[in-house]
Design a protein around this motif. Structure first.
Motif, mmCIF file in Angstrom:
data_model
loop_
_atom_site.group_PDB
_atom_site.id
_atom_site.type_symbol
_atom_site.label_atom_id
_atom_site.label_comp_id
_atom_site.label_asym_id
_atom_site.label_seq_id
_atom_site.Cartn_x
_atom_site.Cartn_y
_atom_site.Cartn_z
ATOM 1 N N GLY A 92 -21.545 66.064 44.378
ATOM 2 C CA GLY A 92 -21.212 67.476 44.542
ATOM 3 C C GLY A 92 -22.444 68.358 44.506
ATOM 4 N N PRO A 93 -22.243 69.671 44.387
ATOM 5 C CA PRO A 93 -23.384 70.578 44.269
ATOM 6 C C PRO A 93 -24.014 70.457 42.884
ATOM 7 C CG PRO A 93 -21.349 71.790 43.980
ATOM 8 C CD PRO A 93 -20.954 70.374 44.328
ATOM 9 N N THR A 94 -25.325 70.489 42.833
ATOM 10 C CA THR A 94 -26.009 70.427 41.533
ATOM 11 C C THR A 94 -26.854 71.679 41.327
ATOM 12 O OG1 THR A 94 -27.693 69.017 42.557
ATOM 13 C CG2 THR A 94 -25.981 67.918 41.280
ATOM 14 N N GLY A 95 -28.075 71.718 41.859
ATOM 15 C CA GLY A 95 -28.931 72.872 41.663
ATOM 16 C C GLY A 95 -28.544 74.034 42.562
ATOM 17 N N ILE A 96 -28.863 75.251 42.104
ATOM 18 C CA ILE A 96 -28.537 76.459 42.864
ATOM 19 C C ILE A 96 -29.555 77.545 42.537
ATOM 20 C CG2 ILE A 96 -26.937 77.286 41.082
ATOM 21 C CD1 ILE A 96 -25.164 78.365 43.371
ATOM 22 N N THR A 97 -29.898 78.362 43.553
ATOM 23 C CA THR A 97 -30.763 79.510 43.324
ATOM 24 C C THR A 97 -30.375 80.622 44.276
ATOM 25 O OG1 THR A 97 -33.081 80.155 42.958
ATOM 26 C CG2 THR A 97 -32.613 78.913 44.961
ATOM 27 N N VAL A 98 -30.821 81.833 43.964
ATOM 28 C CA VAL A 98 -30.542 83.009 44.784
ATOM 29 C C VAL A 98 -31.860 83.687 45.094
ATOM 30 C CG1 VAL A 98 -29.245 85.171 44.961
ATOM 31 C CG2 VAL A 98 -28.359 83.310 43.547
ATOM 32 N N ASP A 99 -32.079 84.063 46.374
ATOM 33 C CA ASP A 99 -33.324 84.744 46.716
ATOM 34 C C ASP A 99 -33.163 86.261 46.593
ATOM 35 O OD1 ASP A 99 -32.129 85.726 49.060
ATOM 36 O OD2 ASP A 99 -33.177 84.327 50.391
ATOM 37 N N GLY A 100 -34.225 86.988 46.883
ATOM 38 C CA GLY A 100 -34.221 88.438 46.701
ATOM 39 C C GLY A 100 -33.252 89.176 47.590
ATOM 40 N N SER A 101 -32.869 88.563 48.707
ATOM 41 C CA SER A 101 -31.920 89.204 49.619
ATOM 42 C C SER A 101 -30.474 88.833 49.323
ATOM 43 C CB SER A 101 -32.259 88.837 51.063
ATOM 44 O OG SER A 101 -32.027 87.458 51.303
ATOM 45 N N GLY A 102 -30.270 87.992 48.315
ATOM 46 C CA GLY A 102 -28.921 87.600 47.925
ATOM 47 C C GLY A 102 -28.410 86.325 48.559
ATOM 48 N N GLN A 103 -29.250 85.634 49.352
ATOM 49 C CA GLN A 103 -28.825 84.353 49.911
ATOM 50 C C GLN A 103 -28.815 83.282 48.820
ATOM 51 O OE1 GLN A 103 -30.146 84.644 54.604
ATOM 52 N NE2 GLN A 103 -31.367 83.384 53.227
ATOM 53 N N VAL A 106 -28.135 75.889 47.780
ATOM 54 C CA VAL A 106 -27.462 74.895 46.947
ATOM 55 C C VAL A 106 -27.980 73.499 47.285
ATOM 56 C CG1 VAL A 106 -25.249 73.901 46.271
ATOM 57 C CG2 VAL A 106 -25.382 76.329 46.878
ATOM 58 N N ALA A 107 -28.334 72.752 46.261
ATOM 59 C CA ALA A 107 -28.677 71.338 46.437
ATOM 60 C C ALA A 107 -27.375 70.553 46.531
ATOM 61 C CB ALA A 107 -29.523 70.848 45.273
ATOM 62 N N ASP A 108 -27.027 70.169 47.756
ATOM 63 C CA ASP A 108 -25.803 69.414 48.039
ATOM 64 C C ASP A 108 -26.152 67.932 47.903
ATOM 65 O OD1 ASP A 108 -23.417 68.408 48.993
ATOM 66 O OD2 ASP A 108 -23.650 69.175 51.031
ATOM 67 N N THR A 109 -26.155 67.473 46.661
ATOM 68 C CA THR A 109 -26.722 66.171 46.312
ATOM 69 C C THR A 109 -26.066 65.020 47.067
ATOM 70 O OG1 THR A 109 -27.206 67.064 44.128
ATOM 71 C CG2 THR A 109 -27.317 64.679 44.377
ATOM 72 N N GLY A 110 -24.749 64.990 47.067
ATOM 73 C CA GLY A 110 -24.041 63.874 47.691
ATOM 74 C C GLY A 110 -24.200 63.799 49.187
ATOM 75 N N GLU A 130 -30.263 62.609 55.212
ATOM 76 C CA GLU A 130 -30.529 61.479 54.326
ATOM 77 C C GLU A 130 -31.711 60.648 54.820
ATOM 78 O OE1 GLU A 130 -28.277 57.663 52.226
ATOM 79 O OE2 GLU A 130 -27.259 58.849 53.773
ATOM 80 N N GLY A 131 -32.606 60.304 53.899
ATOM 81 C CA GLY A 131 -33.727 59.440 54.243
ATOM 82 C C GLY A 131 -34.935 59.709 53.379
ATOM 83 N N SER A 132 -36.048 59.062 53.727
ATOM 84 C CA SER A 132 -37.290 59.187 52.966
ATOM 85 C C SER A 132 -38.444 59.713 53.812
ATOM 86 C CB SER A 132 -37.681 57.829 52.365
ATOM 87 O OG SER A 132 -36.675 57.364 51.486
ATOM 88 N N GLY A 133 -38.164 60.099 55.045
ATOM 89 C CA GLY A 133 -39.205 60.655 55.898
ATOM 90 C C GLY A 133 -39.470 62.109 55.577
ATOM 91 N N ASP A 134 -40.445 62.699 56.267
ATOM 92 C CA ASP A 134 -40.749 64.111 56.078
ATOM 93 C C ASP A 134 -39.526 64.953 56.427
ATOM 94 O OD1 ASP A 134 -43.271 63.282 55.458
ATOM 95 O OD2 ASP A 134 -44.215 64.002 57.309
ATOM 96 N N GLY A 135 -39.149 65.823 55.515
ATOM 97 C CA GLY A 135 -37.994 66.675 55.743
ATOM 98 C C GLY A 135 -36.661 66.031 55.433
ATOM 99 N N GLN A 136 -36.661 64.740 55.114
ATOM 100 C CA GLN A 136 -35.426 64.061 54.724
ATOM 101 C C GLN A 136 -35.311 64.043 53.202
ATOM 102 O OE1 GLN A 136 -35.937 60.253 56.887
ATOM 103 N NE2 GLN A 136 -34.276 60.943 58.232
ATOM 104 N N LEU A 137 -34.090 63.891 52.715
ATOM 105 C CA LEU A 137 -33.819 64.008 51.293
ATOM 106 C C LEU A 137 -32.951 62.850 50.809
ATOM 107 C CD1 LEU A 137 -32.871 67.802 51.375
ATOM 108 C CD2 LEU A 137 -35.064 66.845 50.629
ATOM 109 N N LYS A 138 -33.112 62.551 49.532
ATOM 110 C CA LYS A 138 -32.292 61.518 48.911
ATOM 111 C C LYS A 138 -31.819 62.027 47.557
ATOM 112 C CE LYS A 138 -32.144 56.505 48.180
ATOM 113 N NZ LYS A 138 -32.929 55.248 48.212
ATOM 114 N N ALA A 139 -30.559 62.450 47.511
ATOM 115 C CA ALA A 139 -29.942 62.993 46.301
ATOM 116 C C ALA A 139 -30.747 64.147 45.698
ATOM 117 C CB ALA A 139 -29.722 61.894 45.262
#
Length: 304
Positions: A92-103, A106-110, A130-139
């Motif tokens: 599910g969602p884990t980390g979350i932040t809000v920028d100065g403009s209100g956007q 969310v880190a959508d881990t799964g 999903e992946g380990s290349g540049d710009g790809q993410l794993k959990a």
């Protein structure tokens, strides 16, 4: 040998936690509580506060984001289980932040991606795959945004940090798996100060690492690898003080801008001001702390 090691580890943790200053923040109130209804939570993780004082919570097991007023009143929820834009799955969602403009980011881990929303929960963009290349993410477990709109991701199972521009284009990465300088073991928290320095909760190494925007280590705080202390969420106040959560110590800790541990708050339990697996912390301009308790499914508020 194993029994001796475990005994040593237990004694170290006791000594470490008892050596923390005993004075605490005062408990104010709590909101949430276990369930699926409006305003209820199930294993909340990340938390963020916008410029108007609204509170956003990553309601992990309910696969949604929940928005509350500064008083803890339910305002809005969005999400759902799945892999479509606006949905969350797995962890599910884990980390979350809000920028100065209100956007909202969310880190959508799964789903191995970052989702960007407006304040009403409409999807703006998706970053990563999903992946380990540049710009790809794993959990990925957390996300932060600097004043220029650059996005920093705690790419947890790739044991690294990745930086994207405001359009979601990959810029740079740093970190490999390990306990040395420039290495991470499952980083789960990240935040940025007003000067653009990055603070990373190097979770399984038991430390907080401060780097510049290119990943060069500036400072390291905390007990370090092999000491039985794991940090997860991170937050900074206007004076540069660092707030973090140690879920195995059942407390929130405050370090000053020089890295000295100065305050601890919380203990194990389910009573007011106690934790059963705290995960993240946010601090508002007045210095109040908002802490997610994964185990008790509440948000706790403390004041100085």
């Amino acid at each position: 040998m194993k029994k001796l090691f475990l005994m040593f580890l237990f004694l170290f943790m006791c000594f470490y936690l008892l050596s923390i200053p005993a004075y605490c923040y005062s408990f104010v109130t709590k909101f949430g509580g276990y369930g699926e209804g409006n305003g209820q939570l199930s294993s909340p993780q990340g938390i963020a506060i916008d410029k108007d004082g609204n509170i956003y919570v990553a309601d992990m097991r309910n696969s949604r984001i929940v928005k509350f007023s500064s008083a803890g009143e339910f305002l809005l929820a969005w999400g759902g289980n799945g892999s479509a834009a606006g949905q969350f799955q797995g962890w599910g969602p884990t980390g979350i932040t809000v920028d100065g403009s209100g956007q909202i980011y969310v880190a959508d881990t799964g789903n191995n991606r970052i989702q960007v929303f407006n304040s009403e929960g409409s999807v703006i963009s998706l970053i990563g795959s999903e992946g380990s290349g540049d710009g790809q993410l794993k959990a990925p477990a957390d996300v932060a945004v600097d004043s220029a709109g650059n996005i920093y991701v705690a790419d947890t199972q790739n044991h690294r940090i990745q930086k994207f521009n405001s359009a979601g284009d990959f810029l740079i990465k740093w970190g490999t798996q390990g306990g040395g300088t420039g290495q991470f073991e499952s980083p789960q928290g990240i935040t940025v100060d007003s000067s653009g320095n990055i603070y990373i909760a190097d979770t399984n190494n038991g430390r907080i690492i401060k780097t510049d925007q290119k990943g060069k280590t500036i400072a390291t705080y905390g007990p370090g690898p092999g000491k039985g202390i794991n940090f997860t969420g991170l937050s900074l106040d206007k004076d540069g003080n660092i707030y973090t959560v140690t879920n195995d110590g059942y407390c929130v800790q405050k370090y000053n801008s020089k890295g000295k541990l100065v305050i601890t708050a919380g203990s194990y339990g389910s009573d007011a001001g106690q934790f059963n697996n705290p995960y993240d912390v946010a601090v508002d301009p007045s210095g109040k702390l908002y802490v997610t308790d994964y185990g008790n499914s509440f948000i706790y508020i403390f004041k100085p």
